[in-house]
Design a protein around this motif. Structure first.
Motif, short mmCIF file in Angstrom:
data_model
loop_
_atom_site.label_atom_id
_atom_site.label_comp_id
_atom_site.label_asym_id
_atom_site.label_seq_id
_atom_site.Cartn_x
_atom_site.Cartn_y
_atom_site.Cartn_z
N GLY A 28 0.85 -1.20 0.00
CA GLY A 28 0.00 0.00 0.00
C GLY A 28 0.88 1.24 0.00
N ILE A 29 0.25 2.38 -0.21
CA ILE A 29 0.99 3.65 -0.24
C ILE A 29 0.12 4.74 0.41
N GLY A 30 0.75 5.81 0.86
CA GLY A 30 0.01 6.94 1.46
C GLY A 30 -0.80 6.46 2.65
N GLY A 31 -2.06 6.82 2.66
CA GLY A 31 -2.94 6.44 3.77
C GLY A 31 -3.16 4.95 3.88
N SER A 32 -2.83 4.22 2.84
CA SER A 32 -2.98 2.76 2.88
C SER A 32 -1.70 2.08 3.37
N TYR A 33 -0.80 2.86 3.98
CA TYR A 33 0.48 2.30 4.41
C TYR A 33 1.07 2.98 5.65
N THR A 50 -3.60 -3.42 0.27
CA THR A 50 -4.52 -2.35 0.66
C THR A 50 -4.51 -1.24 -0.38
N SER A 51 -5.67 -0.99 -0.97
CA SER A 51 -5.81 0.16 -1.86
C SER A 51 -7.28 0.49 -1.94
N LYS A 52 -7.63 1.69 -1.49
CA LYS A 52 -9.04 2.05 -1.52
C LYS A 52 -9.54 2.10 -2.96
N SER A 53 -8.81 2.82 -3.80
CA SER A 53 -9.24 2.94 -5.19
C SER A 53 -9.04 1.62 -5.93
N GLY A 54 -8.06 0.87 -5.48
CA GLY A 54 -7.74 -0.39 -6.15
C GLY A 54 -6.98 -0.18 -7.44
N THR A 55 -6.65 1.05 -7.75
CA THR A 55 -5.99 1.32 -9.04
C THR A 55 -4.67 2.06 -8.89
N THR A 56 -4.22 2.30 -7.67
CA THR A 56 -2.99 3.09 -7.49
C THR A 56 -1.79 2.31 -8.05
N THR A 57 -1.01 2.99 -8.88
CA THR A 57 0.02 2.30 -9.67
C THR A 57 1.06 1.59 -8.80
N GLY A 75 -11.59 8.88 3.81
CA GLY A 75 -10.46 9.05 2.88
C GLY A 75 -9.22 8.32 3.38
N GLY A 76 -8.28 8.10 2.48
CA GLY A 76 -7.09 7.30 2.79
C GLY A 76 -6.37 7.71 4.06
N ARG A 77 -6.04 9.00 4.18
CA ARG A 77 -5.20 9.42 5.32
C ARG A 77 -5.97 9.46 6.64
N PHE A 78 -7.30 9.28 6.56
CA PHE A 78 -8.11 9.23 7.79
C PHE A 78 -8.57 7.80 8.06
N LYS A 124 2.73 13.86 8.83
CA LYS A 124 3.06 14.75 7.72
C LYS A 124 2.08 14.57 6.56
N GLN A 125 1.75 13.32 6.27
CA GLN A 125 0.78 13.10 5.20
C GLN A 125 -0.57 13.68 5.59
N LEU A 126 -0.97 13.40 6.83
CA LEU A 126 -2.29 13.86 7.30
C LEU A 126 -2.42 15.37 7.13
N GLY A 162 -0.15 17.57 5.63
CA GLY A 162 0.31 18.11 4.33
C GLY A 162 -0.75 17.96 3.26
N GLU A 163 -1.35 16.78 3.19
CA GLU A 163 -2.34 16.54 2.14
C GLU A 163 -3.67 17.23 2.46
N SER A 164 -3.92 17.43 3.74
CA SER A 164 -5.20 18.04 4.11
C SER A 164 -5.18 19.55 4.01
O1 PA5 Z 1 -5.00 10.12 1.67
C1 PA5 Z 1 -5.17 9.63 0.56
O2 PA5 Z 1 -6.30 9.55 0.05
C2 PA5 Z 1 -4.01 9.08 -0.23
O3 PA5 Z 1 -2.81 9.24 0.40
C3 PA5 Z 1 -4.21 7.60 -0.49
O4 PA5 Z 1 -4.26 6.93 0.73
C4 PA5 Z 1 -3.10 7.03 -1.37
O5 PA5 Z 1 -2.98 7.76 -2.54
C5 PA5 Z 1 -3.37 5.57 -1.70
O6 PA5 Z 1 -4.60 5.44 -2.35
P1 PA5 Z 1 -5.30 4.04 -2.51
O7 PA5 Z 1 -5.61 3.51 -1.17
O8 PA5 Z 1 -6.55 4.32 -3.31
O9 PA5 Z 1 -4.35 3.13 -3.25
#
Ligand code: PA5
Length: 447
Positions: free
Chosen positions: A80-85, A140-147, A203-206, A284-286, A288-290
């Protein structure tokens, strides 16, 4: 039980109590907007009352499926990446023994991470490292499409299937994704993986209090009930009816907005416990992205002291005065190490004899705080009684709640991330992904 506390006494020479108080009404109004769903991005407020809505049955199901996965593998690869990790990595690192990977008698699987980068060396080294171990994966991927995670999953899924065959592979792969949409959901249904749903309105980061965080924690052998309990207690303690003076989320949001308006544009989250490094990455993600949008927002940075006092310390002490520091100050370590007295004091350290390392660390913290405040860096202290699942659940919920409040006070939509799309569009254009033909033509003009 002790509570998490916030101490603003060391910002008082930079900003008066009455200035912070002037943000009280807007902080309380923003907190109410999170509950009434009257602010921007209100379709993504499912996280607000999430902890108190998690049932014992849900936790039981998570523990049951996690126990099955654990029983099959020595190594579980969380993809996973971002909020999924980030939240998952943050809690596992914070609560686990720093050197548990060296423990030959360990009973819990080792958790490693993939899909958070596209580094060829990283995935290649990971695939070699797991060769002699039994493996399973949590995708883990909410969208299921993250590269990034999709590529890692393709590689790891193929490895699991070639080792164990399709049927056993379906028991070694757990998917955490959207309830209905996305390629991962379709694939998981087709292959018969156990699947957990990330609610549409989170959303991912929450998402740390959804299966995104809870399932890997269970698979790592951590106490999910306690983590959720900490968040539940903090959800109640930061509710819209809790007065400003007693509400950590409104106080923190008001203080940082007051700082920002005074020209303190960078917030450094610091701690003196290296185990909290990824809590800062998650934070930082929480934030920064918000908040980083519409040309606005505090830039969230982080340091781990005392290591970073020997690198970033100089800048913090004497560089441009646009910084403020928020220190997560841990009350009690989980172990005891005392410095011994030695007859020949060749290293000159006998003045520390009889002291615990945490006594020294505390003086490093206090000395640094005073030095930074003297140097013009306001300091907010968040006192965390100890590092365990309960307090991390409470801390992470507090940060989420304060982030929603802070974003609304700033005037942005804290729950979208339109800026993240720019790099993806360019990357797909350069890779000639179907559907991006016009973008490919445009970007080639810039090469
Ligand atoms: O906070 C967010 O929405 C993003 O950081 C996502 O968590 C991140 O891009 C991963 O997305 P996804 O879970 O759809 O693969």
């Amino acid at each position: 039980m002790k509570n998490i506390q916030i101490d603003l006494s060391r910002i008082s020479t930079f900003i008066s109590a009455s200035e912070i108080d002037s943000y009280k009404a807007s902080a309380e109004a923003a907190n109410k907007m999170l509950v009434d769903k009257t602010g921007k991005g209100s379709e993504f407020l499912g996280w607000v009352n999430l902890p108190t809505s998690i049932s014992t049955e849900e936790i039981d199901t998570i523990n049951r499926v996690a126990n099955d996965l654990k029983s099959r593998a020595e190594i579980i690869i969380c993809i996973g990446i971002g909020g999924s990790y980030l939240g998952t990595k943050a809690i596992i690192e914070a609560v686990s023994n720093n050197f548990s990977f060296l423990n030959k008698n360990r009973t819990e699987p080792t958790i490693i991470f993939a899909g958070q980068n596209i580094s060829e060396d990283y995935i290649s080294e990971l695939m070699s490292a797991i060769k002699d171990y039994s493996i399973a994966t949590i995708m883990t991927s909410k969208s299921g499409t993250t590269t990034e995670p999709a590529i890692a999953f393709r590689i790891i899924k193929a490895e699991i299937e070639s080792r164990y065959g399709k049927e056993e592979a379906s028991k070694r792969i757990v998917a955490i994704t959207d309830g209905a949409r996305g390629t991962l959901k379709a694939l998981a249904d087709q292959e018969g993986y156990s699947t957990f749903v990330i609610p549409d309105n989170v959303g991912g980061r929450f998402s740390i209090f959804t299966p995104v965080g809870l399932f890997p924690l269970a698979a790592a052998g951590l106490n999910v009930e306690s983590f959720v309990q900490g968040a539940k207690d903090m959800e109640v303690a930061t509710g819209e009816d809790v007065p400003f003076e007693k509400n950590l989320a409104t106080i923190y949001a008001a203080a940082r907005n007051a700082m920002y308006k005074k020209g303190y544009k960078i917030e450094i989250l610091a701690s003196y416990e290296p185990k909290l490094q990824y809590i800062a990455e998650w934070w930082k993600q929480l934030y920064g992205e918000s908040e980083g949008k519409d040309g606005l927002g505090i830039f969230p940075a982080s340091v781990v002291f005392t290591a970073d006092l020997h690198s970033m310390g100089q800048y913090i002490q004497e560089g441009e005065r646009t910084l403020f520091e928020t220190v997560i100050s841990v009350g009690q370590p989980n172990s005891t190490v005392t410095i011994e007295k030695i007859a020949e004091d060749l290293d000159g350290l006998n003045f520390l004899a009889g002291k615990r390392l945490s006594d020294v660390n505390k003086m490093a913290e206090l000395g640094t705080t005073i030095a930074h405040v003297d140097g013009g860096v306001p300091n907010i202290k968040i006192a965390l009684p100890e590092i365990n699942e309960y307090y991390l659940g409470a801390l992470m919920y507090m940060f989420e709640r304060a982030c929603g409040i802070s974003g609304y006070m700033l005037g942005v939509n804290p729950f979208d991330q339109p800026g993240v799309e720019a790099y993806k569009k360019n990357m797909f254009a350069l890779l000639e992904k179907p559907g991006y033909e016009n973008d490919t033509i445009e970007i080639r003009k810039k090469l």
